[in-house]
Design an enzyme around this catalytic site. Structure first.
Site, PDB file in Angstrom:
ATOM      1  N   GLY A  39       0.880  -1.098   0.063  1.00 18.65           N
ATOM      2  CA  GLY A  39       0.109   0.144  -0.012  1.00 18.65           C
ATOM      3  C   GLY A  39       0.816   1.306   0.146  1.00 18.65           C
ATOM      4  O   GLY A  39       0.258   2.441  -0.200  1.00 18.65           O
ATOM      5  N   CYS A  42       0.688   6.050   0.949  1.00 18.41           N
ATOM      6  CA  CYS A  42      -0.628   6.398   1.149  1.00 18.41           C
ATOM      7  C   CYS A  42      -1.496   5.377   2.199  1.00 18.41           C
ATOM      8  O   CYS A  42      -2.064   5.764   2.970  1.00 18.41           O
ATOM      9  CB  CYS A  42      -1.375   6.205  -0.258  1.00 18.41           C
ATOM     10  SG  CYS A  42      -3.204   6.245  -0.091  1.00 18.41           S
ATOM     11  N   GLY A 115      13.764  -3.548  -4.285  1.00 14.31           N
ATOM     12  CA  GLY A 115      14.067  -3.918  -5.402  1.00 14.31           C
ATOM     13  C   GLY A 115      15.231  -3.011  -6.355  1.00 14.31           C
ATOM     14  O   GLY A 115      15.082  -1.722  -5.706  1.00 14.31           O
ATOM     15  N   GLY A 176       4.759  24.998   6.650  1.00 22.97           N
ATOM     16  CA  GLY A 176       4.406  24.708   5.290  1.00 22.97           C
ATOM     17  C   GLY A 176       2.748  24.783   5.420  1.00 22.97           C
ATOM     18  O   GLY A 176       2.305  23.743   5.812  1.00 22.97           O
ATOM     19  N   HIS A 441     -33.678  16.763  -3.467  1.00 20.21           N
ATOM     20  CA  HIS A 441     -33.557  17.572  -2.433  1.00 20.21           C
ATOM     21  C   HIS A 441     -33.919  16.898  -1.156  1.00 20.21           C
ATOM     22  O   HIS A 441     -34.819  16.085  -1.133  1.00 20.21           O
ATOM     23  CB  HIS A 441     -34.740  18.780  -2.932  1.00 20.21           C
ATOM     24  CG  HIS A 441     -35.045  19.566  -1.451  1.00 20.21           C
ATOM     25  ND1 HIS A 441     -34.032  20.583  -1.320  1.00 20.21           N
ATOM     26  CD2 HIS A 441     -36.101  19.855  -0.590  1.00 20.21           C
ATOM     27  CE1 HIS A 441     -34.731  21.550  -0.176  1.00 20.21           C
ATOM     28  NE2 HIS A 441     -35.937  20.859   0.122  1.00 20.21           N
TER      29      HIS A 441
HETATM   30  P1  NAI Z   1       2.725  21.347  -0.480  1.00 21.18           P
HETATM   31  O1  NAI Z   1       3.529  21.438  -1.842  1.00 21.18           O
HETATM   32  O2  NAI Z   1       1.165  21.000  -0.379  1.00 21.18           O
HETATM   33  O3  NAI Z   1       2.899  22.508   0.556  1.00 21.18           O
HETATM   34  C1  NAI Z   1       3.957  23.010   0.926  1.00 21.18           C
HETATM   35  C2  NAI Z   1       4.068  24.343   1.560  1.00 21.18           C
HETATM   36  O4  NAI Z   1       5.246  24.861   2.182  1.00 21.18           O
HETATM   37  C3  NAI Z   1       3.728  25.426   0.478  1.00 21.18           C
HETATM   38  O5  NAI Z   1       2.629  26.364   0.763  1.00 21.18           O
HETATM   39  C4  NAI Z   1       5.032  26.308   0.443  1.00 21.18           C
HETATM   40  O6  NAI Z   1       5.003  27.712   0.018  1.00 21.18           O
HETATM   41  C5  NAI Z   1       5.587  25.897   2.077  1.00 21.18           C
HETATM   42  N1  NAI Z   1       7.121  26.321   2.034  1.00 21.18           N
HETATM   43  C6  NAI Z   1       8.080  25.663   1.332  1.00 21.18           C
HETATM   44  N2  NAI Z   1       9.315  26.264   2.093  1.00 21.18           N
HETATM   45  C7  NAI Z   1       8.980  26.902   2.988  1.00 21.18           C
HETATM   46  C8  NAI Z   1       9.731  27.598   4.269  1.00 21.18           C
HETATM   47  N3  NAI Z   1      11.253  27.595   4.073  1.00 21.18           N
HETATM   48  N4  NAI Z   1       9.161  28.269   5.203  1.00 21.18           N
HETATM   49  C9  NAI Z   1       7.704  28.193   5.096  1.00 21.18           C
HETATM   50  N5  NAI Z   1       6.890  27.526   4.223  1.00 21.18           N
HETATM   51  C10 NAI Z   1       7.472  27.120   3.235  1.00 21.18           C
HETATM   52  O7  NAI Z   1       3.338  20.039   0.447  1.00 21.18           O
HETATM   53  P2  NAI Z   1       2.947  19.062   1.530  1.00 21.18           P
HETATM   54  O8  NAI Z   1       1.829  19.618   2.277  1.00 21.18           O
HETATM   55  O9  NAI Z   1       4.290  18.771   2.265  1.00 21.18           O
HETATM   56  O10 NAI Z   1       2.290  17.945   0.755  1.00 21.18           O
HETATM   57  C11 NAI Z   1       3.331  17.215  -0.121  1.00 21.18           C
HETATM   58  C12 NAI Z   1       2.566  16.457  -1.273  1.00 21.18           C
HETATM   59  O11 NAI Z   1       1.895  15.432  -0.757  1.00 21.18           O
HETATM   60  C13 NAI Z   1       1.827  17.542  -2.115  1.00 21.18           C
HETATM   61  O12 NAI Z   1       2.208  17.252  -3.571  1.00 21.18           O
HETATM   62  C14 NAI Z   1       0.319  16.924  -2.003  1.00 21.18           C
HETATM   63  O13 NAI Z   1      -0.287  17.095  -3.138  1.00 21.18           O
HETATM   64  C15 NAI Z   1       0.448  15.691  -1.337  1.00 21.18           C
HETATM   65  N6  NAI Z   1      -0.605  15.314  -0.310  1.00 21.18           N
HETATM   66  C16 NAI Z   1      -1.914  15.182  -0.826  1.00 21.18           C
HETATM   67  C17 NAI Z   1      -2.727  15.204  -0.052  1.00 21.18           C
HETATM   68  C18 NAI Z   1      -4.283  14.944  -0.361  1.00 21.18           C
HETATM   69  O14 NAI Z   1      -4.471  15.107  -1.526  1.00 21.18           O
HETATM   70  N7  NAI Z   1      -5.314  15.189   0.414  1.00 21.18           N
HETATM   71  C19 NAI Z   1      -2.684  14.811   1.463  1.00 21.18           C
HETATM   72  C20 NAI Z   1      -1.279  14.919   1.875  1.00 21.18           C
HETATM   73  C21 NAI Z   1      -0.516  15.232   0.990  1.00 21.18           C
END
Ligand code: NAI
Length: 462
Positions: A39, A42, A115, A176, A441
């Site tokens: 898995g 995720c 792998g 972030g 509705h």
């Molecule tokens: P993210 O790319 O969503 O957000 C990272 C944030 O950190 C950005 O807003 C950026 O501006 C900020 N940042 C970067 N450097 C910084 C600094 N030095 N100081 C302060 N802020 C800073 O990344 P995240 O939340 O870590 O997620 C990683 C990946 O995992 C993403 O691509 C996301 O799509 C995926 N993910 C998706 C989920 C969902 O679809 N529900 C759930 C969890 C993760």
């Protein structure tokens, strides 16, 4: 040693879905996974465990805030953290076990171990080298490091450590303001932690429609989360089990700091391709560490394919799944297609945030003529009855053709509601098509219809 039509490396949503589809299409298939359970990120340390904690804490929030109003009187539940973590682990176990069952059912061999690819057509797992006509790399991603921040997974954690903290921290700083930071930040805020999000940009959730992001931030602020925006984190110092996060304000270079019991580093993820032997094979990589592929997911080396977080595009489980199916279908001689214009994204906070297609900012930049139809959940009867009137549906449609170009929702069940619009977009629908479709509705989905009506002669209940 065994010989296969396809060996897939990695059993996350990209890898396991691809393996099942390959097997369904008659290909002799194996999937390599080094974790104890199938898995990938995720199911084991990402989407699934976080959703269990989000659900449990959402129930707590309901009990604390809305039960009395509905005539449900009595003691509010107290939190047994260990039991909550056990519920999360049980949820993970059910899901990872489910994949193991599906592998058996579909006759996919699980090659246990990590792998590597010693040569095209060969996959090494432990001491054994297996032969494969085709190899699919589905090794996913890992948290990106940040200069000056040392992760110990106890005081300074990534999402992995944040899912198994020994106790609920009194204070949490999230570095972030993206998806991970806001989902896990809201879990701990609901459990009573003082949560402060330090974000580099001037708004949260970069890439999100700006109006929706602002609304979302307001709602999270109302729930008690604090935000320091426009702040670049310089480093974290841990002393006596407390962490001090130092940041520089981008507007005037002034420095400040904030101390908390726990710090969550969530500043993005990067492809995980270590140990595969890709550079020796001559597999071309892009600048940001992603594997380069062509339209059929083939890398620069014949017989080796790559999908999911390890290649370009949004790092989303469902994008990886779609690519996993497409690459399998391609290998079986079909002509698959993934529509990258219609990939929804969801943030599973409460309320949820969901979007698909173009944002208003993208449309403006592209100088497209568009119209906007909006509808607030406050005008939706079901939402009002369920204490869920916060948020709105926003649909963007072409000014001339009325074709739906994008949709953005913050509100109850947004992550489910968005799919009606995804299907409409797949069929090239106009906003009027949605508006003329009868919606039951009272349902939340009436808010989608109302937003579609607002693209035309107007919503009824606004
Ligand atoms: P993210 O790319 O969503 O957000 C990272 C944030 O950190 C950005 O807003 C950026 O501006 C900020 N940042 C970067 N450097 C910084 C600094 N030095 N100081 C302060 N802020 C800073 O990344 P995240 O939340 O870590 O997620 C990683 C990946 O995992 C993403 O691509 C996301 O799509 C995926 N993910 C998706 C989920 C969902 O679809 N529900 C759930 C969890 C993760």
């Amino acid at each position: 040693m065994a010989s296969y039509d396809v060996i897939i490396i990695g059993s996350g949503p990209g890898g396991y879905v691809s393996a099942i589809r390959c097997a369904q299409l008659g290909l002799k298939t194996a999937c390599v996974e080094g974790r104890e359970t199938l898995g990938g990120t995720c199911l084991n340390v990402g989407c699934i465990p976080s959703k269990a904690l989000l659900h449990a804490t959402e129930m707590l929030h309901e009990a604390e805030h809305n039960f009395a109003d509905m005539g449900l009187k009595g003691k509010t539940p107290s939190v047994d953290w260990d039991a909550m973590l056990a519920y999360k682990d049980k949820t993970v176990g059910q899901n990872t076990g489910g994949i193991e069952f599906l592998f058996k059912k579909n006759k996919v061999d699980w090659l246990k171990g990590w792998g590597s690819i010693p040569a095209a057509g060969k996959v090494k797992v432990g001491d054994e080298v297996h032969e494969a006509k085709n190899i699919i790399i589905a090794t996913g991603s890992e948290p990106s490091p940040l200069k000056g921040v040392e992760v110990d997974e106890e005081t300074v954690v990534t999402s992995t450590g944040a899912l198994k903290l020994k106790k609920i921290p009194k204070s949490l700083v999230v570095i972030g303001g993206g998806v991970i930071g806001l989902e896990l930040g809201s879990v701990y805020a609901r459990l009573g932690a003082e949560v402060t999000v330090v974000e580099y940009l001037d708004g949260i959730t970069p890439g999100q429609d700006a109006e929706i992001a602002r609304q979302f931030q307001k709602l999270l602020t109302k729930q008690g989360m604090k935000f320091v925006l426009g702040a670049a984190v310089q480093g974290v110092e841990v002393k006596n089990k407390k962490a001090t996060v130092t940041y520089k304000m981008r507007k005037d270079d002034s420095e400040d700091s904030i101390t908390a019991e726990t710090v969550l580093l969530s500043t993005g993820r990067k492809p995980f391709t270590d140990g595969l032997g890709l550079s020796d094979l001559g597999v071309k990589m892009a600048e940001r560490g992603q594997i380069e592929i062509d339209g059929a997911y083939k890398t620069s080396v014949d017989g080796i394919y790559a999908i999911g977080d390890a290649v370009a595009g949004p790092m989303l489980a469902h994008k990886a799944e779609d690519e996993g199916m497409a690459v399998a279908e391609g290998l079986a001689g079909q002509k698959p297609h993934v529509n990258y214009d219609v990939i929804p994204s969801v943030i599973y906070t409460h309320p949820e945030v969901a979007s698909v297609g173009m944002t208003e900012e993208v449309l403006k930049k592209a100088e497209r003529k568009y119209k906007v139809g909006k509808f607030p959940f406050m005008g939706n009867a079901r939402a009002k009855a369920n204490h869920s009137g916060d948020g709105l549906v926003k649909i963007l449609a072409d000014a001339e053709t009325d074709r739906i170009l994008g949709a953005h929702i913050v509100g109850p069940m947004a992550g489910d509601l968005i799919h009606e619009i995804c299907v409409a977009m797949e069929f090239g629908a106009a906003a009027e098509d949605l508006a003329r479709t009868c919606h039951a509705h009272p349902t939340y989905s009436e808010a989608v219809r109302e937003a579609a009506l607002a693209c035309g002669d107007g919503a009824i209940h606004a």
